[in-house]
Design a protein around this motif. Structure first.
Motif, PDB file in Angstrom:
ATOM      1  N   THR A 137      14.051  -4.711  46.785  1.00 52.14           N
ATOM      2  CA  THR A 137      13.124  -5.715  47.352  1.00 52.14           C
ATOM      3  C   THR A 137      12.570  -5.376  48.612  1.00 52.14           C
ATOM      4  O   THR A 137      11.392  -5.799  48.808  1.00 52.14           O
ATOM      5  N   ARG A 138      13.156  -4.591  49.491  1.00 50.49           N
ATOM      6  CA  ARG A 138      12.618  -4.367  50.474  1.00 50.49           C
ATOM      7  C   ARG A 138      11.321  -3.233  50.318  1.00 50.49           C
ATOM      8  O   ARG A 138      10.496  -2.950  51.412  1.00 50.49           O
ATOM      9  N   GLY A 139      11.499  -2.754  49.293  1.00 47.84           N
ATOM     10  CA  GLY A 139       9.824  -1.697  49.044  1.00 47.84           C
ATOM     11  C   GLY A 139       9.226  -2.746  48.122  1.00 47.84           C
ATOM     12  O   GLY A 139       8.385  -2.114  47.208  1.00 47.84           O
ATOM     13  N   ARG A 140       8.952  -3.891  48.269  1.00 48.59           N
ATOM     14  CA  ARG A 140       7.945  -4.837  47.710  1.00 48.59           C
ATOM     15  C   ARG A 140       6.433  -4.255  47.678  1.00 48.59           C
ATOM     16  O   ARG A 140       5.737  -4.321  46.736  1.00 48.59           O
ATOM     17  N   GLN A 141       6.251  -3.483  48.728  1.00 46.59           N
ATOM     18  CA  GLN A 141       4.807  -2.849  48.942  1.00 46.59           C
ATOM     19  C   GLN A 141       4.634  -2.049  47.627  1.00 46.59           C
ATOM     20  O   GLN A 141       3.397  -1.742  47.334  1.00 46.59           O
ATOM     21  N   PHE A 142       5.780  -1.328  47.178  1.00 47.89           N
ATOM     22  CA  PHE A 142       5.554  -0.280  46.111  1.00 47.89           C
ATOM     23  C   PHE A 142       5.842  -0.832  44.645  1.00 47.89           C
ATOM     24  O   PHE A 142       5.262  -0.589  43.724  1.00 47.89           O
ATOM     25  N   TYR A 143       6.945  -2.012  44.769  1.00 44.78           N
ATOM     26  CA  TYR A 143       7.499  -2.309  43.405  1.00 44.78           C
ATOM     27  C   TYR A 143       7.252  -3.635  43.128  1.00 44.78           C
ATOM     28  O   TYR A 143       7.428  -4.112  42.045  1.00 44.78           O
ATOM     29  N   GLY A 144       6.536  -4.461  44.084  1.00 43.49           N
ATOM     30  CA  GLY A 144       6.175  -5.518  43.879  1.00 43.49           C
ATOM     31  C   GLY A 144       4.773  -5.934  43.016  1.00 43.49           C
ATOM     32  O   GLY A 144       4.276  -4.905  42.400  1.00 43.49           O
ATOM     33  N   PRO A 145       4.522  -7.250  42.665  1.00 44.16           N
ATOM     34  CA  PRO A 145       3.457  -7.599  41.861  1.00 44.16           C
ATOM     35  C   PRO A 145       2.355  -6.860  41.979  1.00 44.16           C
ATOM     36  O   PRO A 145       1.453  -6.622  41.007  1.00 44.16           O
ATOM     37  N   SER A 146       1.821  -6.474  43.413  1.00 43.82           N
ATOM     38  CA  SER A 146       0.604  -5.739  43.549  1.00 43.82           C
ATOM     39  C   SER A 146       0.744  -4.441  43.835  1.00 43.82           C
ATOM     40  O   SER A 146      -0.237  -3.659  44.013  1.00 43.82           O
ATOM     41  N   GLY A 147       1.890  -3.797  43.857  1.00 43.73           N
ATOM     42  CA  GLY A 147       2.303  -2.347  44.058  1.00 43.73           C
ATOM     43  C   GLY A 147       1.826  -1.521  43.008  1.00 43.73           C
ATOM     44  O   GLY A 147       1.976  -1.616  41.778  1.00 43.73           O
ATOM     45  N   PRO A 148       1.796  -0.251  43.182  1.00 41.14           N
ATOM     46  CA  PRO A 148       1.585   0.908  42.486  1.00 41.14           C
ATOM     47  C   PRO A 148       2.744   1.066  41.451  1.00 41.14           C
ATOM     48  O   PRO A 148       2.506   1.704  40.415  1.00 41.14           O
ATOM     49  N   TYR A 149       3.849   0.878  41.509  1.00 35.15           N
ATOM     50  CA  TYR A 149       5.157   0.959  40.877  1.00 35.15           C
ATOM     51  C   TYR A 149       5.783  -0.256  40.284  1.00 35.15           C
ATOM     52  O   TYR A 149       6.468  -0.448  39.607  1.00 35.15           O
ATOM     53  N   THR A 150       4.827  -1.366  40.210  1.00 42.89           N
ATOM     54  CA  THR A 150       5.071  -2.608  39.710  1.00 42.89           C
ATOM     55  C   THR A 150       5.620  -2.726  38.312  1.00 42.89           C
ATOM     56  O   THR A 150       6.390  -3.482  37.914  1.00 42.89           O
ATOM     57  N   ASN A 151       5.232  -1.578  37.612  1.00 41.06           N
ATOM     58  CA  ASN A 151       5.833  -1.783  36.101  1.00 41.06           C
ATOM     59  C   ASN A 151       7.221  -1.785  36.045  1.00 41.06           C
ATOM     60  O   ASN A 151       7.900  -1.816  35.085  1.00 41.06           O
TER      61      ASN A 151
END
Length: 152
Positions: free
Chosen positions: A72-86
């Motif tokens: 969760t704290r890596g939302r910028q990477f894994y969140g809805p608009s992040g590069p690893y969102t998949n």
């Protein structure tokens, strides 16, 4: 007074952000995870993991080789608009091993858990590095297990 606070707030520490979103997130060591309790802990079926994708739930959980991490704290990477969102809400093992963000390397929740038995040594080494990264940065909160009658 504490009785009333517990009654009203359910004993939740309101001074802390349980998602970790307000933290600085700059630390890459396990020390940043010490003292913070996971939001959820235990076993996850792929179906339950899929809900923690940053869209359906604010929390973002990612599985790697059967371990579930709270990212969760890596939302910028894994969140809805992040590069690893998949990878959010999924087992990201194959995608990380192949260095691929394609949807076809991510299994749906109703498919068997990927055994990863066809990976090359180089791909396993890449996955080892990614898993070490996750171990050092995000708390491991559970285990990904097959759902009886679904992921077999």
């Amino acid at each position: 007074m504490s009785f009333i606070k517990n009654l009203l707030f359910g004993g939740v520490k309101t001074s802390e952000d349980p998602t970790g979103l307000t933290g600085n997130g700059a630390s890459n060591t396990n020390d940043s995870n010490k003292g913070s309790e996971p939001v959820v802990a235990g076993n996850f079926f792929p179906r339950t993991l899929s809900k923690f994708n940053g869209h359906d739930d604010e929390k973002i959980f990612i599985a790697i080789r059967g371990k579930v991490y709270d990212c969760t704290r890596g939302r910028q990477f894994y969140g809805p608009s992040g590069p690893y969102t998949n990878f959010a809400g999924h087992d990201a093992s194959r995608g990380l091993a192949l260095n691929s963000f394609d949807l076809d390397v991510i299994k749906d929740w109703d498919q068997p858990i990927d055994p990863l038995d066809d990976l090359t040594k180089e791909q396993i080494d890449a996955l080892d590095e990614w898993q070490e990264h996750f171990e050092n940065k995000y708390p491991c909160i559970g285990t990904l297990i097959p759902e009886p009658g679904v992921n077999v």
